[in-house]
Design a protein around this motif. Sequence first.
Motif, PDB file in Angstrom:
ATOM      1  N   SER A   1      30.973  27.616  32.000  1.00  0.00           N
ATOM      2  CA  SER A   1      31.001  28.678  32.998  1.00  0.00           C
ATOM      3  C   SER A   1      29.713  29.504  33.382  1.00  0.00           C
ATOM      4  CB  SER A   1      31.991  29.730  32.745  1.00  0.00           C
ATOM      5  OG  SER A   1      32.156  30.802  33.315  1.00  0.00           O
ATOM      6  N   MET A   2      28.968  29.577  32.041  1.00  0.00           N
ATOM      7  CA  MET A   2      27.667  30.364  32.363  1.00  0.00           C
ATOM      8  C   MET A   2      26.662  29.307  33.286  1.00  0.00           C
ATOM      9  SD  MET A   2      28.163  33.263  30.787  1.00  0.00           S
ATOM     10  CE  MET A   2      29.838  33.194  31.161  1.00  0.00           C
ATOM     11  N   GLU A   3      26.959  28.119  32.971  1.00  0.00           N
ATOM     12  CA  GLU A   3      25.928  27.318  33.888  1.00  0.00           C
ATOM     13  C   GLU A   3      26.313  27.326  35.341  1.00  0.00           C
ATOM     14  OE1 GLU A   3      24.622  22.534  33.949  1.00  0.00           O
ATOM     15  OE2 GLU A   3      26.472  23.166  33.115  1.00  0.00           O
ATOM     16  N   ILE A   4      27.522  27.351  35.551  1.00  0.00           N
ATOM     17  CA  ILE A   4      27.929  27.481  36.996  1.00  0.00           C
ATOM     18  C   ILE A   4      27.510  28.640  37.796  1.00  0.00           C
ATOM     19  CG2 ILE A   4      30.007  27.430  38.634  1.00  0.00           C
ATOM     20  CD1 ILE A   4      31.341  25.670  36.719  1.00  0.00           C
ATOM     21  N   GLN A   5      27.681  29.722  36.863  1.00  0.00           N
ATOM     22  CA  GLN A   5      27.321  30.967  37.323  1.00  0.00           C
ATOM     23  C   GLN A   5      25.923  31.087  37.664  1.00  0.00           C
ATOM     24  OE1 GLN A   5      30.199  34.509  36.262  1.00  0.00           O
ATOM     25  NE2 GLN A   5      30.555  32.899  34.959  1.00  0.00           N
ATOM     26  N   ARG A   6      25.101  30.632  36.706  1.00  0.00           N
ATOM     27  CA  ARG A   6      23.524  30.688  36.751  1.00  0.00           C
ATOM     28  C   ARG A   6      23.169  29.839  37.941  1.00  0.00           C
ATOM     29  NH1 ARG A   6      19.958  26.961  35.969  1.00  0.00           N
ATOM     30  NH2 ARG A   6      21.356  25.581  34.912  1.00  0.00           N
ATOM     31  N   LEU A   7      23.754  28.526  38.238  1.00  0.00           N
ATOM     32  CA  LEU A   7      23.467  27.810  39.490  1.00  0.00           C
ATOM     33  C   LEU A   7      23.997  28.502  40.717  1.00  0.00           C
ATOM     34  CD1 LEU A   7      25.029  24.441  38.218  1.00  0.00           C
ATOM     35  CD2 LEU A   7      22.574  24.936  38.643  1.00  0.00           C
ATOM     36  N   LEU A   8      24.986  29.285  40.868  1.00  0.00           N
ATOM     37  CA  LEU A   8      25.501  30.258  42.070  1.00  0.00           C
ATOM     38  C   LEU A   8      24.488  31.204  42.235  1.00  0.00           C
ATOM     39  CD1 LEU A   8      29.159  30.219  41.422  1.00  0.00           C
ATOM     40  CD2 LEU A   8      28.205  28.923  43.066  1.00  0.00           C
ATOM     41  N   GLY A   9      23.637  31.622  41.080  1.00  0.00           N
ATOM     42  CA  GLY A   9      22.867  32.763  41.253  1.00  0.00           C
ATOM     43  C   GLY A   9      23.259  34.096  41.362  1.00  0.00           C
TER      44      GLY A   9
ATOM     45  N   THR B   1      30.959  22.542  45.106  1.00  0.00           N
ATOM     46  CA  THR B   1      30.072  22.446  43.721  1.00  0.00           C
ATOM     47  C   THR B   1      29.073  23.551  43.647  1.00  0.00           C
ATOM     48  OG1 THR B   1      28.627  20.716  44.015  1.00  0.00           O
ATOM     49  CG2 THR B   1      31.028  19.876  43.855  1.00  0.00           C
ATOM     50  N   ALA B   2      28.805  23.812  42.509  1.00  0.00           N
ATOM     51  CA  ALA B   2      27.707  24.920  42.104  1.00  0.00           C
ATOM     52  C   ALA B   2      26.404  24.245  42.325  1.00  0.00           C
ATOM     53  CB  ALA B   2      28.000  25.138  40.757  1.00  0.00           C
ATOM     54  N   GLU B   3      26.406  22.926  41.801  1.00  0.00           N
ATOM     55  CA  GLU B   3      25.151  21.989  42.361  1.00  0.00           C
ATOM     56  C   GLU B   3      24.711  21.767  43.573  1.00  0.00           C
ATOM     57  OE1 GLU B   3      26.588  21.450  38.063  1.00  0.00           O
ATOM     58  OE2 GLU B   3      27.697  21.224  40.068  1.00  0.00           O
ATOM     59  N   ARG B   4      25.654  21.640  44.433  1.00  0.00           N
ATOM     60  CA  ARG B   4      25.113  21.837  45.985  1.00  0.00           C
ATOM     61  C   ARG B   4      24.787  23.066  46.378  1.00  0.00           C
ATOM     62  NH1 ARG B   4      29.524  18.934  48.653  1.00  0.00           N
ATOM     63  NH2 ARG B   4      27.948  16.935  48.541  1.00  0.00           N
ATOM     64  N   ILE B   5      25.334  24.115  45.885  1.00  0.00           N
ATOM     65  CA  ILE B   5      25.138  25.500  46.320  1.00  0.00           C
ATOM     66  C   ILE B   5      23.707  25.899  45.725  1.00  0.00           C
ATOM     67  CG2 ILE B   5      25.382  28.010  45.950  1.00  0.00           C
ATOM     68  CD1 ILE B   5      28.375  27.315  46.282  1.00  0.00           C
ATOM     69  N   ASP B   6      23.434  25.371  44.552  1.00  0.00           N
ATOM     70  CA  ASP B   6      22.112  25.656  43.917  1.00  0.00           C
ATOM     71  C   ASP B   6      20.823  25.048  44.730  1.00  0.00           C
ATOM     72  OD1 ASP B   6      20.035  26.472  41.873  1.00  0.00           O
ATOM     73  OD2 ASP B   6      20.079  24.491  41.164  1.00  0.00           O
ATOM     74  N   ARG B   7      21.248  23.653  45.027  1.00  0.00           N
ATOM     75  CA  ARG B   7      20.273  22.716  45.765  1.00  0.00           C
ATOM     76  C   ARG B   7      20.005  23.521  47.142  1.00  0.00           C
ATOM     77  NH1 ARG B   7      23.182  18.318  44.102  1.00  0.00           N
ATOM     78  NH2 ARG B   7      24.293  17.997  46.050  1.00  0.00           N
ATOM     79  N   LEU B   8      20.903  23.984  47.651  1.00  0.00           N
ATOM     80  CA  LEU B   8      20.826  24.820  49.053  1.00  0.00           C
ATOM     81  C   LEU B   8      20.029  26.249  49.033  1.00  0.00           C
ATOM     82  CD1 LEU B   8      23.804  23.391  50.698  1.00  0.00           C
ATOM     83  CD2 LEU B   8      21.721  22.857  51.351  1.00  0.00           C
TER      84      LEU B   8
END
Length: 375
Positions: A130-138, A69-76
């Motif tokens: 999709s934009m939100e996920i890619q922003r979370l991924l960085g 999940t993108a949210e988990r990657i963002d947290r990490l």
Amino acid sequence: MSGFGFTISATDGKARTGVIDTPRGAIRTPAFMPVGTAGTVKAMLPESVRATGADILLGNTYHLMLRPTAERIDRLGGLHRFMNWERPILTDSGGFQVMSLSELRKMTEEGVTFRSHVDGSKHFLSPERSMEIQRLLGSDIVMCFDECPALPATEDRVAESMRLSMRWARRSKEAFGDRPGHALFGIQQGGVTRELREESAEALTGIGFDGYAVGGLAVGEGQEAMFGVLDYAPGMLPADKPRYLMGVGKPDDIVGAVQRGIDMMDCVLPSRSGRTGQLFTRRGVVNIKNARHADDPRPLDEHCSCPACRSYSRAYLHHVFRAGEIISSMLLTWHNLHYFQELMAGLRGAIAAGRLDAFVAEFHARRAEGDIEPL
């Protein structure tokens, strides 16, 4: 856009060589991007991928949003830190995978509802999500959310799909917002129809992007049809922005695309083929599983400096592939990625020296020779 730029240093015919500047480092063009679908280029350490000459990797929005999940990657700390790759990353939008992998998808103007191919859970993907996920991924280069119909399709279906993708491109741009140091690329669609490609290019340039992709090719139309589109499609896109051909390809596809003005490409082929024993060399494709290699003490390619060619025989590579040893995937993937990056370096040098035609002629002549004679 601050921190992101593209400079062309030389041209030869339609081919260009230059540099895409990003805050995480320069990308030499024409560039080949290895695919790190789920946060890894399979069977490779990130530093090994870098050692082959790769300046940028591709990450996959669809796979990463489902797991971990993108949210988990963002947290990490974002995808770069998560996968230990500090250089540029391009993420695709997830659109292609939703169309090709997911079950029971339902598409509307708003977006796509689908079930995960991993566990059957229900998800919704739209330009905004999709934009939100890619922003979370960085990721450094973000792709617009689009729909890519599988070919063959009727021209009406391709036109309808392209126009939907253009409406989604505008929504992607609005949702992307102002992100200094990060780039957003639009994706040209239109199948193999020139008028539709033209309409798509006009729509995208009207919106304005940091780079432009030629999408909807390498989906079963064949090389001749693909090159037919590439004879005109890149020229419809702004000359001062990077042009990215998505999902390509074989070495001769890459060479032909670069000749037609493409600056960036990606494909799973070198890594996937490595795992299945198919190897790319100057003299064409070698199948290491064939019995002819079982007693061959010679290297795969005596002119290649990758670890597989430098330190191991064909006999050994044949043995570990047949035995299903993990080192087989490691060595053969490394070789293929090394070959692809060496090809890109050769193309860049040939364009800079104004001798691309000679380079391409030599490339085809060597491949036509076929593999070295069996012992």
